[in-house]
Design an enzyme around this catalytic site. Structure first.
Site, mmCIF file in Angstrom:
data_model
loop_
_atom_site.group_PDB
_atom_site.id
_atom_site.type_symbol
_atom_site.label_atom_id
_atom_site.label_comp_id
_atom_site.label_asym_id
_atom_site.label_seq_id
_atom_site.Cartn_x
_atom_site.Cartn_y
_atom_site.Cartn_z
ATOM 1 N N LYS A 34 -5.147 10.899 1.144
ATOM 2 C CA LYS A 34 -5.318 9.522 1.635
ATOM 3 C C LYS A 34 -6.632 8.996 1.058
ATOM 4 O O LYS A 34 -7.680 9.594 1.255
ATOM 5 C CB LYS A 34 -5.361 9.554 3.166
ATOM 6 C CG LYS A 34 -5.671 8.225 3.835
ATOM 7 C CD LYS A 34 -5.723 8.402 5.360
ATOM 8 C CE LYS A 34 -6.425 7.248 6.023
ATOM 9 N NZ LYS A 34 -6.710 7.503 7.449
ATOM 10 N N LYS A 76 -3.442 -2.637 16.117
ATOM 11 C CA LYS A 76 -2.732 -1.712 16.992
ATOM 12 C C LYS A 76 -3.653 -1.266 18.122
ATOM 13 O O LYS A 76 -4.847 -1.113 17.918
ATOM 14 C CB LYS A 76 -2.342 -0.513 16.137
ATOM 15 C CG LYS A 76 -1.308 0.348 16.754
ATOM 16 C CD LYS A 76 -0.991 1.550 15.915
ATOM 17 C CE LYS A 76 -0.039 1.217 14.805
ATOM 18 N NZ LYS A 76 -0.728 0.953 13.570
ATOM 19 N N ASP A 113 -16.494 5.538 14.644
ATOM 20 C CA ASP A 113 -15.284 5.483 13.828
ATOM 21 C C ASP A 113 -14.829 4.031 13.658
ATOM 22 O O ASP A 113 -14.182 3.458 14.537
ATOM 23 C CB ASP A 113 -14.167 6.330 14.456
ATOM 24 C CG ASP A 113 -12.981 6.495 13.523
ATOM 25 O OD1 ASP A 113 -12.956 5.839 12.457
ATOM 26 O OD2 ASP A 113 -12.075 7.288 13.850
ATOM 27 N N GLU A 142 0.823 -1.225 0.000
ATOM 28 C CA GLU A 142 0.000 0.000 0.000
ATOM 29 C C GLU A 142 0.852 1.268 0.000
ATOM 30 O O GLU A 142 2.055 1.223 0.307
ATOM 31 C CB GLU A 142 -0.960 0.012 1.195
ATOM 32 C CG GLU A 142 -0.250 -0.024 2.542
ATOM 33 C CD GLU A 142 -1.058 0.619 3.661
ATOM 34 O OE1 GLU A 142 -1.485 1.778 3.484
ATOM 35 O OE2 GLU A 142 -1.217 -0.014 4.716
ATOM 36 N N SER A 158 -13.017 1.704 10.679
ATOM 37 C CA SER A 158 -12.308 1.834 9.405
ATOM 38 C C SER A 158 -13.002 1.083 8.272
ATOM 39 O O SER A 158 -13.509 -0.037 8.463
ATOM 40 C CB SER A 158 -10.885 1.292 9.558
ATOM 41 O OG SER A 158 -10.248 1.287 8.305
ATOM 42 N N ALA A 159 -12.991 1.698 7.098
ATOM 43 C CA ALA A 159 -13.524 1.047 5.894
ATOM 44 C C ALA A 159 -12.701 -0.197 5.534
ATOM 45 O O ALA A 159 -13.160 -1.027 4.744
ATOM 46 C CB ALA A 159 -13.524 2.041 4.727
ATOM 47 N N ASP A 160 -11.514 -0.326 6.133
ATOM 48 C CA ASP A 160 -10.709 -1.536 5.892
ATOM 49 C C ASP A 160 -11.502 -2.792 6.265
ATOM 50 O O ASP A 160 -11.377 -3.833 5.612
ATOM 51 C CB ASP A 160 -9.426 -1.523 6.741
ATOM 52 C CG ASP A 160 -8.421 -0.454 6.310
ATOM 53 O OD1 ASP A 160 -8.649 0.208 5.276
ATOM 54 O OD2 ASP A 160 -7.412 -0.289 7.027
ATOM 55 N N VAL A 219 -5.428 0.328 3.201
ATOM 56 C CA VAL A 219 -5.644 -1.119 3.081
ATOM 57 C C VAL A 219 -6.894 -1.376 2.222
ATOM 58 O O VAL A 219 -6.865 -2.198 1.298
ATOM 59 C CB VAL A 219 -5.774 -1.777 4.473
ATOM 60 C CG1 VAL A 219 -6.293 -3.203 4.369
ATOM 61 C CG2 VAL A 219 -4.425 -1.744 5.197
HETATM 62 N N1 PSU Z 1 -2.023 1.564 10.695
HETATM 63 C C1 PSU Z 1 -0.674 1.684 10.667
HETATM 64 N N2 PSU Z 1 -0.074 2.356 9.664
HETATM 65 C C2 PSU Z 1 -0.792 2.899 8.634
HETATM 66 C C3 PSU Z 1 -2.221 2.733 8.654
HETATM 67 C C4 PSU Z 1 -2.789 2.081 9.688
HETATM 68 O O1 PSU Z 1 -0.009 1.204 11.563
HETATM 69 O O2 PSU Z 1 -0.206 3.501 7.744
HETATM 70 C C5 PSU Z 1 -3.002 3.270 7.508
HETATM 71 C C6 PSU Z 1 -3.359 2.138 6.536
HETATM 72 O O3 PSU Z 1 -3.303 2.647 5.222
HETATM 73 C C7 PSU Z 1 -4.789 1.822 6.907
HETATM 74 C C8 PSU Z 1 -5.295 3.201 7.243
HETATM 75 O O4 PSU Z 1 -5.528 1.237 5.858
HETATM 76 O O5 PSU Z 1 -4.233 3.798 7.966
HETATM 77 C C9 PSU Z 1 -6.566 3.173 8.051
HETATM 78 O O6 PSU Z 1 -7.070 4.460 8.137
HETATM 79 P P1 PSU Z 1 -8.545 4.689 8.709
HETATM 80 O O7 PSU Z 1 -8.430 4.254 10.158
HETATM 81 O O8 PSU Z 1 -8.797 6.142 8.545
HETATM 82 O O9 PSU Z 1 -9.446 3.795 7.937
HETATM 83 MN MN MN Z 2 -11.908 6.251 10.639
#
Ligand code: PSU
Ligand code: MN
Length: 309
Positions: free
Chosen positions: A91, A164, A143, A29, A145-147, A111
């Site tokens: 992003k 994490k 909140d 990524e 994540s869309a992941d 992701v």
């Molecule tokens: N966690 C990490 N490093 C990162 C990310 C998450 O330790 O770089 C990044 C990844 O690209 C992940 C994104 O897909 O943050 C998730 O962001 P959000 O929580 O806004 O969906």
């Molecule tokens: Mn988010």
């Protein structure tokens, strides 16, 4: 080969050749480059990760959107540009793709969006550091994540270092269970927590070899069970940080985020930056090492998977 796929995603020559010949390919990524780490460590990390994939017998495909074009396989200059621009690059998660494509802009893929582009390109294995998940306090902020939604619907295996603890690990696992996403521990029965090898949570199943892992991917997708798989690979012992200490650091970072009123897509990059600051860069070294370790295991799984399908 599949003409439609090639029209949607522009492949580098190397990636195109590998895919056309059934050779193992590992997706990588770009948000981790531009938003996950500072320059120049992010650039060095991105190159070292590609090298690690090659050393272990697969072809790296770093994924991003450039001038509105979905891309798999970037040049050194393109990677450097994403590393240097950092947070200035947008992003891009699933919802952002149509905007960035229509406006012919650059986007660093998370992701979720890396999985989308990998699947379009025909790449099944993806290595990263950490995935997004259910954030602490999500019962009020919503909140999530869309992941996680992507893992529910897109056929790509994600090798990461677990969840994490900026996230609510327990709720993240509950969400993944609801969505039918297998969470496999690589040579461990405990879910690693990114900076640390332990979290107190168990994985669904332990896998000990690339072949065992590839067999599970094969059976899932052959049965038509759509969606991704998480392969959680613990950070190498020598770089593992103290869980309690990291938890305290993360509490402080979360408090600071609240005070500054940071929300939405800025949360994860803010927390990562703050944690790095509060650990005097120690977490950055750990972050880099665990990504390299994931790239190695991902390449090995890609090799085993290419032999089985
Ligand atoms: N966690 C990490 N490093 C990162 C990310 C998450 O330790 O770089 C990044 C990844 O690209 C992940 C994104 O897909 O943050 C998730 O962001 P959000 O929580 O806004 O969906
Ligand atoms: Mn988010």
């Amino acid at each position: 080969m599949n003409r439609l796929k090639q029209l949607k995603v522009q492949l580098s020559e190397e990636v195109q050749n590998a895919l056309a010949n059934g050779k193992p390919v590992v997706a990588l990524e770009s948000t981790i480059i531009s938003h996950g780490m500072p320059y120049p460590q992010n650039f060095e990390m991105a190159l070292a990760v590609e090298e690690k994939v090659r050393q272990n017998g697969a072809v790296p495909a770093t994924i991003a959107i450039i001038d509105g074009v979905l891309r798999a396989g970037l040049s050194r200059n393109e990677i450097e540009s994403f590393a240097k621009k950092g947070m200035q690059v947008t992003k891009v998660s699933r919802r952002d793709i149509p905007v960035i494509v229509a406006q012919k802009k650059d986007g660093a893929t998370t992701v979720a969006s890396t999985m989308i582009i990998a699947e379009l390109a025909g790449i099944s294995i993806f290595a990263t550091g950490g995935i997004g998940g259910v954030h602490r306090g999500a019962e009020t902020t919503m909140d999530i994540s869309a992941d996680l939604e992507e893992l529910a619907q897109t056929n790509v295996a994600v090798i990461c270092a677990g969840a994490k603890s900026i996230l609510d690990i327990g709720l993240t696992l509950e969400y993944l269970e609801t969505k039918g996403v297998p969470v496999l521990g690589y040579q461990t029965s405990e879910l690693p927590a990114f900076y640390t090898r332990e979290s107190g949570f168990r994985v669904d199943a332990q896998v000990d070899t690339p072949e065992q892992t590839a067999a599970i991917l094969k059976s899932k997708w052959e049965l038509g069970l759509r969606g991704g798989v998480i392969i959680a690979n613990p950070v190498p012992e020598a770089y593992s940080l103290d869980f309690q200490q990291m938890d305290q650091v993360i509490q402080n970072a979360l408090q600071e985020m609240k005070v500054q009123g940071i929300k939405g897509k800025d949360s994860t990059p803010f927390l990562l930056g703050k944690v790095k600051e509060l650990t005097a860069g120690k977490s950055l070294e750990t972050n880099i090492q665990l990504v390299l370790n994931n790239a190695k295991v991902a390449a090995q799984i890609a090799v085993a998977y290419a032999q089985q399908v």
